[in-house]
Design a protein around this motif. Sequence first.
Motif, PDB file in Angstrom:
ATOM      1  N   ASP A   1       0.871  -1.167   0.000  1.00  0.00           N
ATOM      2  CA  ASP A   1       0.000   0.000   0.000  1.00  0.00           C
ATOM      3  C   ASP A   1       0.907   1.216   0.000  1.00  0.00           C
ATOM      4  O   ASP A   1       1.630   1.472   0.965  1.00  0.00           O
ATOM      5  N   GLY A   2       0.857   1.932  -1.126  1.00  0.00           N
ATOM      6  CA  GLY A   2       1.798   3.032  -1.339  1.00  0.00           C
ATOM      7  C   GLY A   2       2.811   2.604  -2.402  1.00  0.00           C
ATOM      8  O   GLY A   2       4.013   2.773  -2.233  1.00  0.00           O
TER       9      GLY A   2
ATOM     10  N   HIS B   1     -10.953  10.184   2.589  1.00  0.00           N
ATOM     11  CA  HIS B   1     -10.510   9.748   1.269  1.00  0.00           C
ATOM     12  C   HIS B   1     -11.703   9.205   0.488  1.00  0.00           C
ATOM     13  O   HIS B   1     -12.506   8.458   1.017  1.00  0.00           O
TER      14      HIS B   1
HETATM   15  C1  IPD Z   1      -2.871   3.641  -2.880  1.00  0.00           C
HETATM   16  C2  IPD Z   1      -2.465   4.362  -1.610  1.00  0.00           C
HETATM   17  C3  IPD Z   1      -2.628   5.849  -1.785  1.00  0.00           C
HETATM   18  C4  IPD Z   1      -4.013   6.226  -2.256  1.00  0.00           C
HETATM   19  C5  IPD Z   1      -4.439   5.433  -3.477  1.00  0.00           C
HETATM   20  C6  IPD Z   1      -4.276   3.952  -3.225  1.00  0.00           C
HETATM   21  P1  IPD Z   1      -1.814   1.287  -3.606  1.00  0.00           P
HETATM   22  O1  IPD Z   1      -2.760   2.246  -2.671  1.00  0.00           O
HETATM   23  O2  IPD Z   1      -3.197   3.921  -0.517  1.00  0.00           O
HETATM   24  O3  IPD Z   1      -2.438   6.506  -0.578  1.00  0.00           O
HETATM   25  O4  IPD Z   1      -4.020   7.579  -2.574  1.00  0.00           O
HETATM   26  O5  IPD Z   1      -5.791   5.740  -3.751  1.00  0.00           O
HETATM   27  O6  IPD Z   1      -4.649   3.244  -4.391  1.00  0.00           O
HETATM   28  O7  IPD Z   1      -2.397   1.331  -4.985  1.00  0.00           O
HETATM   29  O8  IPD Z   1      -0.452   1.819  -3.540  1.00  0.00           O
HETATM   30  O9  IPD Z   1      -1.987  -0.049  -2.964  1.00  0.00           O
END
Ligand code: IPD
Length: 328
Positions: free
Chosen positions: A143-144, A263
């Motif tokens: 994540d990130g 979010h």
């Molecule tokens: C992302 C992250 C990011 C958010 C995106 C997500 P990923 O996850 O959590 O902070 O802004 O919407 O998709 O794709 O890196 O697992």
Amino acid sequence: MASLEKARTRCMSGEMQYYHKETNTWNTEEWRGKKAEEVEERGKKAVVVIMADPWKECMDHCLEVTKEAGKMIQEALQKDISIMQKSSPVDLVTETDQKVEQLIISSIKEKFPTHSFIGEESVAAGASSNLTDNPTWIIDPIDGTTNFVHRFPFVSMSIGFAVKKEIEFGIVYSCQEDKMYTARKGKGSFCNGEPIKVSGQEDITKSLVLTEMGFKKDPEHFKTMMGNIETILTIPVHGIRSPGSAAVNMCLVACGAADAYYHMGIHCWDMAGGAAIIREAGGVIMDISGGPFDLMSRRLIIASSRTIAERISQVIKAFPVGRDDIEG
Ligand code: IPD
């Protein structure tokens, strides 16, 4: 065998003693509010077997596999990272995302073959993201990912475990910070084994708010997203930050380093692990509308207090983001 209720009443009144089999101690108080599995009366004594946590083995295994996968991510950060695109030029995936997810799923499947999975990369490859009543592991291997490819220091692995659509436990490992966040329903939240809790801040003008800014194809959505940031900043709040990992954002609020996070457009795998951690840390989690949090809704507000969460819900505007359990 005596009836549980009868034995409980007699223990509470002091007429009988109760023996806790797990801790090997005699007690009358400790039984309060606890569910027991069986009781055996022996004269003035009761031997009570306290119900074992049915998901403890799953959580223990989750911790093991998270540690292993975390090492894999840390090692990958030392090497060249080859990047691929998913739905858009800013939706990235790497070989490591896929390898880590495979490692986690295969290890869990071997131990718990009847369980279900919703994993970010499996869904990207066409698997279903429908949440059923079956025990389900909801996994974000990295994540990130954008942070990962830039080596920006907030990269996490997130696993939430749901049964009958209720999250039972969550684990988030922030790999570069080496912080292991864990939470089991009803048992509190921890970071590297130390208890954590939200700041408890009630005054939004004294708060630090987190959100994420992503590319929006639709200019109207983009305007709404930027307008929301302006609205929050002009309340005013102490500041807005975007660390770049939804799971880390949730943990930052859970440990009191920030006071709120909102979010629209994330996924269930970004939120499942963190949802357990924020709840158990005493935080509030709700839908953008102010209604109950819905894991498949792709949106959330979390905060250190209901006052702050509700204020954010009242001032920001929503834009449509779809659902994880509806195709397309
Ligand atoms: C992302 C992250 C990011 C958010 C995106 C997500 P990923 O996850 O959590 O902070 O802004 O919407 O998709 O794709 O890196 O697992």
